[in-house]
Motif scaffolding. Structure first.
Motif, PDB file in Angstrom:
ATOM      1  N   GLN A  50      19.804   4.791 -37.423  1.00 41.06           N
ATOM      2  CA  GLN A  50      19.743   5.385 -38.766  1.00 41.06           C
ATOM      3  C   GLN A  50      20.330   4.476 -39.834  1.00 41.06           C
ATOM      4  O   GLN A  50      19.796   4.378 -40.947  1.00 41.06           O
ATOM      5  CB  GLN A  50      20.481   6.726 -38.746  1.00 41.06           C
ATOM      6  CG  GLN A  50      20.278   7.559 -39.978  1.00 41.06           C
ATOM      7  CD  GLN A  50      21.026   8.871 -39.872  1.00 41.06           C
ATOM      8  OE1 GLN A  50      22.180   8.943 -40.253  1.00 41.06           O
ATOM      9  NE2 GLN A  50      20.370   9.902 -39.337  1.00 41.06           N
TER      10      GLN A  50
ATOM     11  N   LYS B  22      16.075   4.059 -47.301  1.00 40.36           N
ATOM     12  CA  LYS B  22      16.386   5.490 -47.401  1.00 40.36           C
ATOM     13  C   LYS B  22      17.765   5.706 -48.014  1.00 40.36           C
ATOM     14  O   LYS B  22      17.948   6.553 -48.900  1.00 40.36           O
ATOM     15  CB  LYS B  22      16.309   6.114 -46.006  1.00 40.36           C
ATOM     16  CG  LYS B  22      16.798   7.541 -45.929  1.00 40.36           C
ATOM     17  CD  LYS B  22      16.838   8.012 -44.479  1.00 40.36           C
ATOM     18  CE  LYS B  22      17.514   9.376 -44.355  1.00 40.36           C
ATOM     19  NZ  LYS B  22      17.626   9.797 -42.932  1.00 40.36           N
ATOM     20  N   HIS B  23      18.742   4.941 -47.570  1.00 40.94           N
ATOM     21  CA  HIS B  23      20.109   5.105 -48.081  1.00 40.94           C
ATOM     22  C   HIS B  23      20.222   4.605 -49.517  1.00 40.94           C
ATOM     23  O   HIS B  23      20.932   5.202 -50.337  1.00 40.94           O
ATOM     24  CB  HIS B  23      21.090   4.359 -47.180  1.00 40.94           C
ATOM     25  CG  HIS B  23      21.034   4.782 -45.738  1.00 40.94           C
ATOM     26  ND1 HIS B  23      21.257   6.074 -45.338  1.00 40.94           N
ATOM     27  CD2 HIS B  23      20.741   4.072 -44.616  1.00 40.94           C
ATOM     28  CE1 HIS B  23      21.126   6.151 -44.011  1.00 40.94           C
ATOM     29  NE2 HIS B  23      20.808   4.956 -43.566  1.00 40.94           N
TER      30      HIS B  23
ATOM     31  N   TYR C  59      10.961  -0.613 -37.889  1.00 42.69           N
ATOM     32  CA  TYR C  59      11.707  -0.957 -39.098  1.00 42.69           C
ATOM     33  C   TYR C  59      10.854  -1.641 -40.170  1.00 42.69           C
ATOM     34  O   TYR C  59      11.215  -1.621 -41.358  1.00 42.69           O
ATOM     35  CB  TYR C  59      12.889  -1.880 -38.756  1.00 42.69           C
ATOM     36  CG  TYR C  59      14.131  -1.156 -38.283  1.00 42.69           C
ATOM     37  CD1 TYR C  59      14.750  -0.193 -39.085  1.00 42.69           C
ATOM     38  CD2 TYR C  59      14.702  -1.443 -37.047  1.00 42.69           C
ATOM     39  CE1 TYR C  59      15.902   0.455 -38.670  1.00 42.69           C
ATOM     40  CE2 TYR C  59      15.853  -0.799 -36.604  1.00 42.69           C
ATOM     41  CZ  TYR C  59      16.453   0.152 -37.427  1.00 42.69           C
ATOM     42  OH  TYR C  59      17.585   0.809 -37.006  1.00 42.69           O
TER      43      TYR C  59
ATOM     44  N   ILE D 133      17.988   1.909 -41.699  1.00 42.75           N
ATOM     45  CA  ILE D 133      16.912   2.323 -42.601  1.00 42.75           C
ATOM     46  C   ILE D 133      17.455   2.194 -44.023  1.00 42.75           C
ATOM     47  O   ILE D 133      17.712   3.172 -44.728  1.00 42.75           O
ATOM     48  CB  ILE D 133      16.449   3.768 -42.288  1.00 42.75           C
ATOM     49  CG1 ILE D 133      16.145   3.916 -40.792  1.00 42.75           C
ATOM     50  CG2 ILE D 133      15.209   4.127 -43.103  1.00 42.75           C
ATOM     51  CD1 ILE D 133      15.794   5.338 -40.368  1.00 42.75           C
ATOM     52  N   TYR D 134      17.638   0.965 -44.461  1.00 43.88           N
ATOM     53  CA  TYR D 134      18.343   0.679 -45.704  1.00 43.88           C
ATOM     54  C   TYR D 134      17.686   1.314 -46.931  1.00 43.88           C
ATOM     55  O   TYR D 134      18.379   1.793 -47.834  1.00 43.88           O
ATOM     56  CB  TYR D 134      18.448  -0.837 -45.914  1.00 43.88           C
ATOM     57  CG  TYR D 134      19.135  -1.586 -44.792  1.00 43.88           C
ATOM     58  CD1 TYR D 134      20.280  -1.080 -44.177  1.00 43.88           C
ATOM     59  CD2 TYR D 134      18.652  -2.819 -44.362  1.00 43.88           C
ATOM     60  CE1 TYR D 134      20.910  -1.768 -43.158  1.00 43.88           C
ATOM     61  CE2 TYR D 134      19.282  -3.535 -43.349  1.00 43.88           C
ATOM     62  CZ  TYR D 134      20.399  -2.997 -42.743  1.00 43.88           C
ATOM     63  OH  TYR D 134      21.022  -3.691 -41.734  1.00 43.88           O
TER      64      TYR D 134
ATOM     65  N   LYS E 297       9.846  -1.887 -47.950  1.00 43.57           N
ATOM     66  CA  LYS E 297      10.233  -1.051 -49.087  1.00 43.57           C
ATOM     67  C   LYS E 297      11.585  -1.493 -49.640  1.00 43.57           C
ATOM     68  O   LYS E 297      11.793  -1.528 -50.864  1.00 43.57           O
ATOM     69  CB  LYS E 297      10.290   0.419 -48.660  1.00 43.57           C
ATOM     70  CG  LYS E 297      10.590   1.362 -49.823  1.00 43.57           C
ATOM     71  CD  LYS E 297      10.558   2.817 -49.399  1.00 43.57           C
ATOM     72  CE  LYS E 297      10.838   3.739 -50.584  1.00 43.57           C
ATOM     73  NZ  LYS E 297      10.841   5.179 -50.182  1.00 43.57           N
TER      74      LYS E 297
ATOM     75  N   PHE F  63      10.069   0.118 -43.511  1.00 37.10           N
ATOM     76  CA  PHE F  63      11.317   0.378 -44.243  1.00 37.10           C
ATOM     77  C   PHE F  63      11.869  -0.914 -44.842  1.00 37.10           C
ATOM     78  O   PHE F  63      12.398  -0.919 -45.965  1.00 37.10           O
ATOM     79  CB  PHE F  63      12.358   1.014 -43.323  1.00 37.10           C
ATOM     80  CG  PHE F  63      11.970   2.368 -42.804  1.00 37.10           C
ATOM     81  CD1 PHE F  63      11.928   3.476 -43.639  1.00 37.10           C
ATOM     82  CD2 PHE F  63      11.622   2.534 -41.468  1.00 37.10           C
ATOM     83  CE1 PHE F  63      11.563   4.723 -43.167  1.00 37.10           C
ATOM     84  CE2 PHE F  63      11.260   3.784 -40.979  1.00 37.10           C
ATOM     85  CZ  PHE F  63      11.226   4.873 -41.832  1.00 37.10           C
ATOM     86  N   ASN F  64      11.747  -2.018 -44.097  1.00 37.44           N
ATOM     87  CA  ASN F  64      12.209  -3.312 -44.603  1.00 37.44           C
ATOM     88  C   ASN F  64      11.418  -3.727 -45.832  1.00 37.44           C
ATOM     89  O   ASN F  64      11.991  -4.178 -46.838  1.00 37.44           O
ATOM     90  CB  ASN F  64      12.078  -4.397 -43.523  1.00 37.44           C
ATOM     91  CG  ASN F  64      13.069  -4.200 -42.381  1.00 37.44           C
ATOM     92  OD1 ASN F  64      14.029  -3.451 -42.502  1.00 37.44           O
ATOM     93  ND2 ASN F  64      12.829  -4.890 -41.274  1.00 37.44           N
TER      94      ASN F  64
ATOM     95  N   PRO G  20      18.019  -5.228 -39.301  1.00 38.33           N
ATOM     96  CA  PRO G  20      18.402  -3.936 -38.723  1.00 38.33           C
ATOM     97  C   PRO G  20      18.316  -3.875 -37.199  1.00 38.33           C
ATOM     98  O   PRO G  20      19.061  -3.121 -36.579  1.00 38.33           O
ATOM     99  CB  PRO G  20      17.442  -2.941 -39.376  1.00 38.33           C
ATOM    100  CG  PRO G  20      16.321  -3.753 -39.901  1.00 38.33           C
ATOM    101  CD  PRO G  20      16.900  -5.089 -40.242  1.00 38.33           C
TER     102      PRO G  20
ATOM    103  N   THR H 245      15.690   8.529 -34.450  1.00 39.77           N
ATOM    104  CA  THR H 245      16.388   8.207 -35.701  1.00 39.77           C
ATOM    105  C   THR H 245      17.678   9.003 -35.891  1.00 39.77           C
ATOM    106  O   THR H 245      18.399   8.779 -36.863  1.00 39.77           O
ATOM    107  CB  THR H 245      15.467   8.467 -36.906  1.00 39.77           C
ATOM    108  OG1 THR H 245      15.022   9.821 -36.882  1.00 39.77           O
ATOM    109  CG2 THR H 245      14.266   7.530 -36.887  1.00 39.77           C
TER     110      THR H 245
END
Length: 403
Positions: free
Chosen positions: A284, A290-291, A384, A287-288, A390, A387-388, A242, A278
């Motif tokens: 944004q 989340k999507h 990141y 933030i893989y 997760k 988030f990565n 990211p 963000t």
């Protein structure tokens, strides 16, 4: 007695000469027509077929395989595989220049004239790979194939390598894809599925219809809309580190708008405190996790394939093997299709579909990134990291961005 004249059936002295001249004239005319046809073919305006493909109405084996016209009342069976091969050859012959880049997706450009690239939203083919044969061609006259809603969609991510993946996939004879990004599920949903279907290329039995629009992955409405079209749709997501993706995204924007603020000033609300903004789309998108949560509410994980943008560069054949398996296709695209272009730093196709020359993604790909302050990159990596992790857990795959 006077010698018999023409009325008596005997030739006059001038007749043999007239016939000789007439025969020479016919030979010259035939030679001229043959020469014109040869030049016509050399100019790639004709497509030779080993035999006429004739569609047969009705059911049965003849309807499935077609026939070879051999004379009055005579029909020789034309194998279905040969029939299909001839139609595919005709489809590959008709090509378009790539569509003008637009929207949030990757710029669809190739160097030279890539025969496989479509000229518009309804195009397709090996760029827009395996271009659809236009009205008037043999395939359409025989009413071969039909337009289908896509069975597979590359839904993201922007600057992840989606264009490269689609162009590589188009080498496969059983992949038919739209050239331009349709943006149906994010921008044009009100136009309806009939409009969307009409953008698709014609496909034969056993072929997969595809499209790519990277912005779908970050569009909240897209998962429900695609699920409403078909719950069986296969989804492909090309992901990339990211941080590198954000810098690449910024680089593309910078090439169009040189006056924009620096990457660092756009990334941080407060750089001293390391507070990341963000709301900026370049941040944004990365933030893989989340999507992905939105997609998993509508599709099981088994219907999503996550392709590594890094491995697509280092081992394109390996990643393409996974994609072909996911799509239920025979592994036709292998190492023999690629070579590494050291100047660009990207793998290129040794021979694009419908062409005898190698082709690489265009000059808009592989732009040099601007220098970014080291502390900004470190802070962004720290941002990141959770988030990565997760995302790795959700997908069951460690992409190695935090090693």
């Amino acid at each position: 007695m006077a010698p018999p004249g023409p009325a008596g059936g005997h030739p006059t002295p001038g007749e043999p000469l007239s016939r000789s001249i007439f025969r020479k004239f016919l030979l010259m005319l035939c030679s001229l027509l043959t020469s014109l046809y040869v030049f016509y073919c050399l100019a790639e305006q004709c497509q030779p077929l080993s035999g006429p493909v004739v569609g047969l109405p009705g059911g049965g084996a003849e309807a499935a395989g077609g026939a070879l016209a051999g004379g009055p009342g005579e029909r020789a069976a034309w194998p279905a595989a040969a029939h299909r091969k001839r139609l595919l050859q005709l489809q590959r012959w008709r090509r378009r220049r790539p569509p003008a880049p637009h929207g949030d997706g990757d710029l669809a450009a190739w160097e030279d004239e890539t025969p496989g690239l479509a000229g518009g939203p309804g195009g397709s083919g090996a760029g827009s790979s395996v271009a659809e044969a236009p009205p008037g061609t043999l395939a359409l006259m025989l009413d071969e194939g039909s337009k289908q809603l896509p069975q597979a969609i590359i839904i993201g991510v922007k600057k992840g390598g989606t264009r490269a993946l689609l162009e590589f996939l188009r080498v496969h004879p059983d992949v038919r894809a739209v050239g331009a990004e349709p943006h149906f599920f994010d921008r044009s949903y009100d136009k309806g599925l009939a409009w969307y279907r009409d953008l698709m290329p014609r496909t034969l039995d056993g072929q997969v219809t595809m499209e790519k629009t990277p912005s779908y992955f970050v569009t909240r409405e897209a998962p429900a809309r695609i699920s409403a079209m078909s719950k069986d749709t296969k989804l492909i997501v090309v992901v990339r580190d990211p941080v590198t993706r954000a810098i690449s995204d910024y680089t593309q924007t910078l090439s169009k708008r040189p006056d924009i603020p620096t990457f660092e000033s756009l990334t941080f609300k407060n750089r001293t405190a390391g507070l990341v903004d963000t709301s900026w789309s370049a941040i944004q998108i990365g933030i893989y996790a989340k999507h992905l949560e939105h997609w998993l509410r509508h599709f099981p994980l088994r219907q999503l394939l996550f392709v590594s943008g890094e491995r697509l560069i280092s081992d394109p054949a390996g990643e393409l093997g996974r994609v072909q398996d996911f799509l239920g296709l025979k592994r036709i695209i292998t190492d023999k299709h690629f070579y590494f272009n050291k100047t660009k730093g990207f793998p290129c196709l040794k021979k694009a579909e419908g062409s005898s020359k190698p082709h690489c993604l265009g000059k808009t790909k592989g732009r040099p990134h601007p220098a970014i302050a080291g502390d900004a990159v470190r802070r962004l990596r720290d941002f990141y990291r959770p988030f990565n992790l997760k995302f790795y857990q959700m997908t069951g795959h460690d992409f190695g961005w935090d090693g």
